[in-house]
Write a protein that holds these residues in place. Structure first.
Motif, PDB file in Angstrom:
ATOM      1  N   CYS A  58      21.034 -55.560  89.730  1.00  0.00           N
ATOM      2  CA  CYS A  58      21.586 -54.579  90.673  1.00  0.00           C
ATOM      3  C   CYS A  58      21.928 -53.305  89.898  1.00  0.00           C
ATOM      4  CB  CYS A  58      22.833 -55.137  91.368  1.00  0.00           C
ATOM      5  SG  CYS A  58      24.231 -55.422  90.238  1.00  0.00           S
ATOM      6  N   SER A 117      22.155 -51.174  95.337  1.00  0.00           N
ATOM      7  CA  SER A 117      21.353 -50.702  94.210  1.00  0.00           C
ATOM      8  C   SER A 117      20.219 -49.828  94.743  1.00  0.00           C
ATOM      9  CB  SER A 117      20.780 -51.889  93.427  1.00  0.00           C
ATOM     10  OG  SER A 117      20.024 -51.443  92.332  1.00  0.00           O
ATOM     11  N   CYS A 136      25.749 -59.418  91.332  1.00  0.00           N
ATOM     12  CA  CYS A 136      24.462 -59.872  91.878  1.00  0.00           C
ATOM     13  C   CYS A 136      24.201 -61.346  91.570  1.00  0.00           C
ATOM     14  CB  CYS A 136      23.319 -59.002  91.343  1.00  0.00           C
ATOM     15  SG  CYS A 136      23.128 -59.020  89.549  1.00  0.00           S
ATOM     16  N   ASN A 194      27.738 -53.732  96.189  1.00  0.00           N
ATOM     17  CA  ASN A 194      26.573 -54.480  95.726  1.00  0.00           C
ATOM     18  C   ASN A 194      25.267 -53.744  96.037  1.00  0.00           C
ATOM     19  OD1 ASN A 194      28.106 -56.740  94.809  1.00  0.00           O
ATOM     20  ND2 ASN A 194      28.379 -57.355  96.942  1.00  0.00           N
ATOM     21  N   THR A 237      20.472 -61.532  89.863  1.00  0.00           N
ATOM     22  CA  THR A 237      19.199 -61.057  90.417  1.00  0.00           C
ATOM     23  C   THR A 237      18.904 -59.609  90.024  1.00  0.00           C
ATOM     24  OG1 THR A 237      20.324 -60.434  92.464  1.00  0.00           O
ATOM     25  CG2 THR A 237      19.328 -62.635  92.362  1.00  0.00           C
TER      26      THR A 237
END
Length: 573
Positions: free
Chosen positions: A495, A73, A462, A71, A493
């Motif tokens: 990523c 980024s 995300c 997860n 959200t």
């Protein structure tokens, strides 16, 4: 931590930490000697230890952090410190930066001192070592390293090459001279196509403006700017594409359509190209049809069970028409080919009439319409009926003549599958009547209409719980009533997996209309109002809007996305 002081032996380290026995290490070393492979993958393949276990052991040895990249980024500005090529070569990626400007870099092999030194030299920064797994690192590099800089570099190279008075000659020569594959315009277009396929783009837009050339990709239905170049390169880019697709390079005042075939990243790609004269030059749109050999099956289209059961029943009939409707790019052809994939057998002769042929399926007789030589839908259909088909797929019912031939075929013992551009399932039979098809043909031939739209799906990497805004909750109450507060809603959200959009992929929403006896009688009477009333009673709440809400409450898509699709339907209605 700082630079490792010495190189260590992986096998000894794992034995010291009681993760392996000496016998396992010796067996792996013997295989390494025979195969020349690295020791880590051999240990993982044998099941002696996991890749994560190796990475965590190395992190403990070097007193470094182990970073789970699933997860993660990285920031765009950090990625610029280490270009894609050395990132792949040294299996490393910049992760983050502390307040003193020290960059933490994740290495798949922290024992490689040369890689540490080279990354330090390239980034020109003090770096702090972290440990990551190669299985997570390489997919992350694929996702986050966009080739924007490379594409822009080729565009600048092309601009420099075109400086002077030989622009036209340069463009024409691209296709004709030896070594054309090394020409800047060829390298630019190759990079554009490779990046488009990697990013799952369905279309490439090349748009000349007054001072810039914009190259945009349509991904999951939304356009994204990929790069900007000097407007001077537009003519050479368009010229090369025209040469490749066999279009008239001297004609710049009229639109042209063509196609060509390329191989990108190991995949066969059919490209449909359309040019159009605009204020600052010719605009080009290219639809990419990737022939990856992975045809969808009906079970993988995510149809609600009741829709799937009725659709399967409809396509199993020996005659009649099954129509799939929706706007351009709503997945109609994918649904029909999933149906053909199920129906395809040695016992069935299947003929398709398409413009263009978007999928290739062994065992089918597929015909490409070619209007310029009068190979039209109607002409091919008339001939196809003399070839004793069991099933006919018509790419699109575009006019009254095509529709009537299809209806007659359905009434004489053929199963016909086709698409139609209509707002929803209920308006489709009315549309056929408006086209001039006799009511009795519509009533006797149409068995089922399946309408669909595509909604973007939330990136699972995300996804976060989301509290609806007041206007979103108000909209949901129309479908859910007092149950709005009983569900948990989600939003992405952003990523590295989804290019910070919060969405990854698309999924269809459906509604269907079956031609029951009351509907057949209403259609036969040619009474649109009576037909619509009966159709609404039959469909009830099984509408496109309700199916979009189903995906919202199941966490597949966002409320805003469902509202967007619903507003399209409402606007059309």
């Amino acid at each position: 931590m700082a630079r490792p002081s010495e190189r260590i032996r992986l096998g000894d380290l794992l034995v010291q930490q009681n993760l392996l026995s000496n016998e396992q290490v010796q067996a792996a070393l013997a295989e390494q000697k025979r195969s020349g492979r690295r020791l880590g993958p051999i240990l993982v393949d044998h099941g002696y230890v996991t890749e994560t276990g190796i990475a965590q052991a190395l992190a403990r040895q070097f007193n470094a952090d182990f970073v789970d990249l699933r997860n993660f980024s990285p920031r765009e500005e950090l990625l610029k410190l280490l270009p894609e090529a050395p990132a792949r070569r040294f299996r490393a990626i910049p992760l983050d930066e502390d307040s003193k400007g020290v960059v933490r870099v994740g290495f798949a092999d922290p024992t490689d001192l040369h890689a540490f030194d080279e990354v330090t030299r390239i980034t020109r920064r003090n770096i702090d070592l972290a440990v990551v797994t190669e299985g997570q690192l390489m997919p992350l590099i694929d996702r986050v390293y966009h080739r924007t800089e490379e594409i822009s570099g080729f565009a600048r190279e092309l601009t420099a090459e075109m400086a002077g008075d030989q622009m036209t000659e340069f463009g024409v020569g691209l296709s004709l001279t030896p070594g054309a594959e090394d020409a800047p315009v060829v390298k630019l277009l190759r990079s554009v196509f490779e990046e488009a396929v990697r990013m799952r783009a369905s279309d490439i837009h090349i748009e000349p403006q007054e001072n810039k050339l914009f190259i945009r990709f349509r991904i999951d239905g939304t356009l994204h700017v990929q790069t900007e170049a000097d407007a001077k390169v537009a003519s050479a880019v368009v010229l090369r594409l025209k040469l490749t697709s066999g279009l008239d390079i001297a004609e710049k005042r009229l639109p042209q359509d063509g196609r060509f075939h390329i191989r990108v990243r190991g995949l066969e790609v059919d490209v449909r190209i359309s040019t159009m004269p605009s204020q600052y030059g010719e605009s080009v749109v290219m639809r990419l049809l990737v022939q990856n050999g992975a045809l969808l099956e009906l079970d993988r289209l995510h149809m609600p069970p009741h829709v799937l059961a009725r659709f399967r029943h409809a396509i199993s009939q020996p005659s009649g028409i099954v129509l799939v409707t929706g706007p351009t790019g709503s997945g109609k052809t994918t649904t029909l080919y999933a149906a053909l994939n199920q129906l395809n057998s040695p016992q069935n002769k299947i003929i398709t009439v398409e413009d263009p042929i978007e999928y290739r399926l062994p065992g089918l007789n597929q015909v490409q319409v070619h209007e310029k030589i009068d190979l039209t839908f109607t002409r091919v259909l008339r001939t196809a009926l003399r070839h004793d088909p069991d099933i006919i797929l018509i790419g699109e019912m575009r006019d009254e003549e095509t529709a009537e031939i299809a209806m007659r075929a359905a009434m004489t013992g053929h199963l016909v599958l086709s698409t139609l551009h209509t707002n929803d399932a209920l308006s489709t039979p009315i549309r056929l009547l408006d086209m001039g098809v006799p009511p009795y043909m519509v009533a006797l031939s149409v068995k089922m209409v399946l309408a669909q739209r595509l909604v973007r799906t939330i990136c699972t990497n995300c996804a976060q719980p989301y509290t609806p805004e007041p206007h979103e909750a108000h909209w949901l109450r129309y479908e859910l009533g007092d149950k709005v507060g009983q569900y948990t809603y989600h939003v992405g959200t952003g990523c590295g997996h989804c290019a910070n959009t919060g969405f990854l992929g698309r999924q269809a929403v459906y509604e269907f209309l079956e031609m029951t006896r009351p509907l057949v009688e209403a259609a036969n009477q040619g009474d649109p109002n009576a037909f619509i009333k009966l159709g609404r009673e039959q469909m009830g709440n099984a509408t496109l809007r309700r199916d979009a809400v189903r995906l919202v409450v199941s966490g597949v898509t966002t409320i805003a996305e469902a509202m967007r699709v619903a507003s399209q339907i409402d606007d059309e209605d």
